[in-house]
Design a protein around this motif. Sequence first.
Motif, PDB file in Angstrom:
ATOM      1  N   ASP A 156      -2.009 -11.167   9.636  1.00 51.35           N
ATOM      2  CA  ASP A 156      -1.536 -11.344   8.324  1.00 51.35           C
ATOM      3  C   ASP A 156      -0.386 -12.013   8.130  1.00 51.35           C
ATOM      4  N   LEU A 157       0.461 -12.165   6.956  1.00 55.17           N
ATOM      5  CA  LEU A 157       1.575 -13.189   6.760  1.00 55.17           C
ATOM      6  C   LEU A 157       2.567 -12.286   6.298  1.00 55.17           C
ATOM      7  N   ASP A 158       3.595 -11.917   7.539  1.00 49.88           N
ATOM      8  CA  ASP A 158       4.710 -11.046   7.257  1.00 49.88           C
ATOM      9  C   ASP A 158       5.994 -12.011   6.485  1.00 49.88           C
ATOM     10  N   ILE A 159       6.365 -11.469   5.313  1.00 52.28           N
ATOM     11  CA  ILE A 159       7.482 -12.276   4.879  1.00 52.28           C
ATOM     12  C   ILE A 159       8.569 -10.954   4.274  1.00 52.28           C
ATOM     13  N   VAL A 160       9.779 -11.780   4.099  1.00 56.00           N
ATOM     14  CA  VAL A 160      10.916 -11.078   3.361  1.00 56.00           C
ATOM     15  C   VAL A 160      11.044 -11.683   2.218  1.00 56.00           C
ATOM     16  N   VAL A 161      11.450 -11.217   0.964  1.00 57.18           N
ATOM     17  CA  VAL A 161      11.732 -11.799  -0.192  1.00 57.18           C
ATOM     18  C   VAL A 161      12.715 -10.882  -0.964  1.00 57.18           C
ATOM     19  N   ARG A 162      13.471 -11.716  -2.040  1.00 50.10           N
ATOM     20  CA  ARG A 162      14.548 -10.617  -2.588  1.00 50.10           C
ATOM     21  C   ARG A 162      13.574 -10.273  -3.675  1.00 50.10           C
ATOM     22  N   SER A 163      12.964 -11.061  -4.343  1.00 51.77           N
ATOM     23  CA  SER A 163      11.872 -10.432  -5.456  1.00 51.77           C
ATOM     24  C   SER A 163      10.534 -10.879  -5.234  1.00 51.77           C
ATOM     25  N   LEU A 164       9.921 -10.194  -6.101  1.00 53.95           N
ATOM     26  CA  LEU A 164       8.232 -10.566  -5.944  1.00 53.95           C
ATOM     27  C   LEU A 164       7.912 -11.819  -6.886  1.00 53.95           C
ATOM     28  N   ASP A 165       8.793 -12.152  -7.547  1.00 56.85           N
ATOM     29  CA  ASP A 165       8.393 -13.188  -8.490  1.00 56.85           C
ATOM     30  C   ASP A 165       7.664 -14.310  -8.001  1.00 56.85           C
ATOM     31  N   GLY A 166       6.466 -14.993  -8.428  1.00 56.19           N
ATOM     32  CA  GLY A 166       5.895 -15.995  -7.733  1.00 56.19           C
ATOM     33  C   GLY A 166       4.914 -15.679  -6.587  1.00 56.19           C
ATOM     34  N   ILE A 167       4.852 -14.519  -6.157  1.00 55.78           N
ATOM     35  CA  ILE A 167       3.777 -14.115  -5.348  1.00 55.78           C
ATOM     36  C   ILE A 167       2.548 -13.975  -5.758  1.00 55.78           C
ATOM     37  N   PRO A 168       1.480 -14.577  -5.085  1.00 54.16           N
ATOM     38  CA  PRO A 168       0.176 -15.013  -5.654  1.00 54.16           C
ATOM     39  C   PRO A 168      -0.687 -13.715  -5.265  1.00 54.16           C
ATOM     40  N   GLY A 169      -1.784 -13.662  -5.555  1.00 51.10           N
ATOM     41  CA  GLY A 169      -2.877 -12.791  -5.146  1.00 51.10           C
ATOM     42  C   GLY A 169      -2.884 -11.504  -5.880  1.00 51.10           C
ATOM     43  N   ASP A 170      -3.538 -10.424  -5.418  1.00 53.48           N
ATOM     44  CA  ASP A 170      -3.585  -8.951  -5.911  1.00 53.48           C
ATOM     45  C   ASP A 170      -2.446  -8.396  -5.305  1.00 53.48           C
ATOM     46  N   LEU A 171      -1.295  -8.319  -6.216  1.00 47.89           N
ATOM     47  CA  LEU A 171      -0.025  -7.710  -5.608  1.00 47.89           C
ATOM     48  C   LEU A 171      -0.263  -6.194  -5.832  1.00 47.89           C
ATOM     49  N   THR A 172       0.553  -5.306  -4.921  1.00 45.90           N
ATOM     50  CA  THR A 172       0.642  -3.857  -5.063  1.00 45.90           C
ATOM     51  C   THR A 172       1.977  -3.805  -4.442  1.00 45.90           C
ATOM     52  N   ALA A 173       3.163  -3.212  -5.096  1.00 44.91           N
ATOM     53  CA  ALA A 173       4.314  -2.843  -4.792  1.00 44.91           C
ATOM     54  C   ALA A 173       4.649  -1.337  -4.676  1.00 44.91           C
ATOM     55  N   TYR A 174       5.200  -0.980  -3.785  1.00 42.46           N
ATOM     56  CA  TYR A 174       5.443   0.339  -3.388  1.00 42.46           C
ATOM     57  C   TYR A 174       6.703   0.868  -2.620  1.00 42.46           C
ATOM     58  N   GLU A 175       6.957   1.968  -2.630  1.00 41.54           N
ATOM     59  CA  GLU A 175       8.341   2.308  -1.785  1.00 41.54           C
ATOM     60  C   GLU A 175       8.092   3.064  -0.767  1.00 41.54           C
ATOM     61  N   THR A 176       8.668   3.217   0.442  1.00 47.92           N
ATOM     62  CA  THR A 176       8.476   3.748   1.601  1.00 47.92           C
ATOM     63  C   THR A 176       9.691   4.305   2.319  1.00 47.92           C
ATOM     64  N   ASP A 177       9.507   5.392   3.296  1.00 49.95           N
ATOM     65  CA  ASP A 177      10.684   5.738   4.189  1.00 49.95           C
ATOM     66  C   ASP A 177      10.748   5.161   5.526  1.00 49.95           C
ATOM     67  N   SER A 178       9.701   4.343   5.601  1.00 53.20           N
ATOM     68  CA  SER A 178       9.311   3.695   7.107  1.00 53.20           C
ATOM     69  C   SER A 178      10.682   3.064   7.714  1.00 53.20           C
ATOM     70  N   PRO A 179      11.045   3.368   8.859  1.00 58.12           N
ATOM     71  CA  PRO A 179      12.135   2.701   9.446  1.00 58.12           C
ATOM     72  C   PRO A 179      11.934   1.291   9.792  1.00 58.12           C
ATOM     73  N   PHE A 180      10.751   0.688   9.311  1.00 57.06           N
ATOM     74  CA  PHE A 180      10.556  -0.684   9.262  1.00 57.06           C
ATOM     75  C   PHE A 180      11.250  -1.509   8.202  1.00 57.06           C
ATOM     76  N   SER A 181      11.129  -0.557   7.022  1.00 59.73           N
ATOM     77  CA  SER A 181      11.840  -1.211   5.915  1.00 59.73           C
ATOM     78  C   SER A 181      13.402  -0.827   5.593  1.00 59.73           C
ATOM     79  N   ILE A 182      14.193  -1.834   5.565  1.00 59.02           N
ATOM     80  CA  ILE A 182      15.482  -1.407   5.336  1.00 59.02           C
ATOM     81  C   ILE A 182      15.624  -0.888   3.974  1.00 59.02           C
ATOM     82  N   SER A 183      15.321  -1.294   2.900  1.00 59.96           N
ATOM     83  CA  SER A 183      15.386  -1.187   1.549  1.00 59.96           C
ATOM     84  C   SER A 183      14.461   0.175   1.131  1.00 59.96           C
ATOM     85  N   GLY A 184      13.355   0.014   1.659  1.00 60.24           N
ATOM     86  CA  GLY A 184      12.418   1.095   1.422  1.00 60.24           C
ATOM     87  C   GLY A 184      11.182   0.348   0.447  1.00 60.24           C
ATOM     88  N   LYS A 185      11.767  -0.726   0.060  1.00 59.51           N
ATOM     89  CA  LYS A 185      10.828  -1.699  -1.200  1.00 59.51           C
ATOM     90  C   LYS A 185       9.727  -2.440  -0.251  1.00 59.51           C
TER      91      LYS A 185
END
Length: 128
Positions: A43-72
């Motif tokens: 897969d393609l792993d990326i960091v962004v400030r916003s989801l603007d312009g992200i192509p494809g079938d986009l699904t946003a969610y929040e998580t308490d995973s330790p791998f995500s700093i913001s949880g977004k």
Amino acid sequence: MGQRLSSEIVKAAHHLMRQNGESIVVGSTALWLRDMTAAEPNDLDIVVRSLDGIPGDLTAYETDSPFSISGKRAFSLLPDGVKIDIFVEDRIPDFEIIKGIRIQTVASMLRHYQELLPRAKDHWKNGI
């Protein structure tokens, strides 16, 4: 799967650079693009400030995973089968442009993992 998917991941990364001006390739994809691992990404792993312009079938969610700093987090599935794994953060990592793609610097990767490992240590107690 391997070579074709890898080629599609590189195409998707180039496309993202044009669509979302702040997308930075990170994780195993960044290591592979730097020739630091022979293991091709799935897969393609990326960091962004916003989801603007992200192509494809986009699904946003929040998580308490330790791998995500913001949880977004988010993911997108492109028509060619490439999955984009997205970390939405207030700060983007330091990067350099390699092969026309913004890729996280090695120093930034090291800092990230030094901060991540103490938070994620319990995650691996039961295996990966």
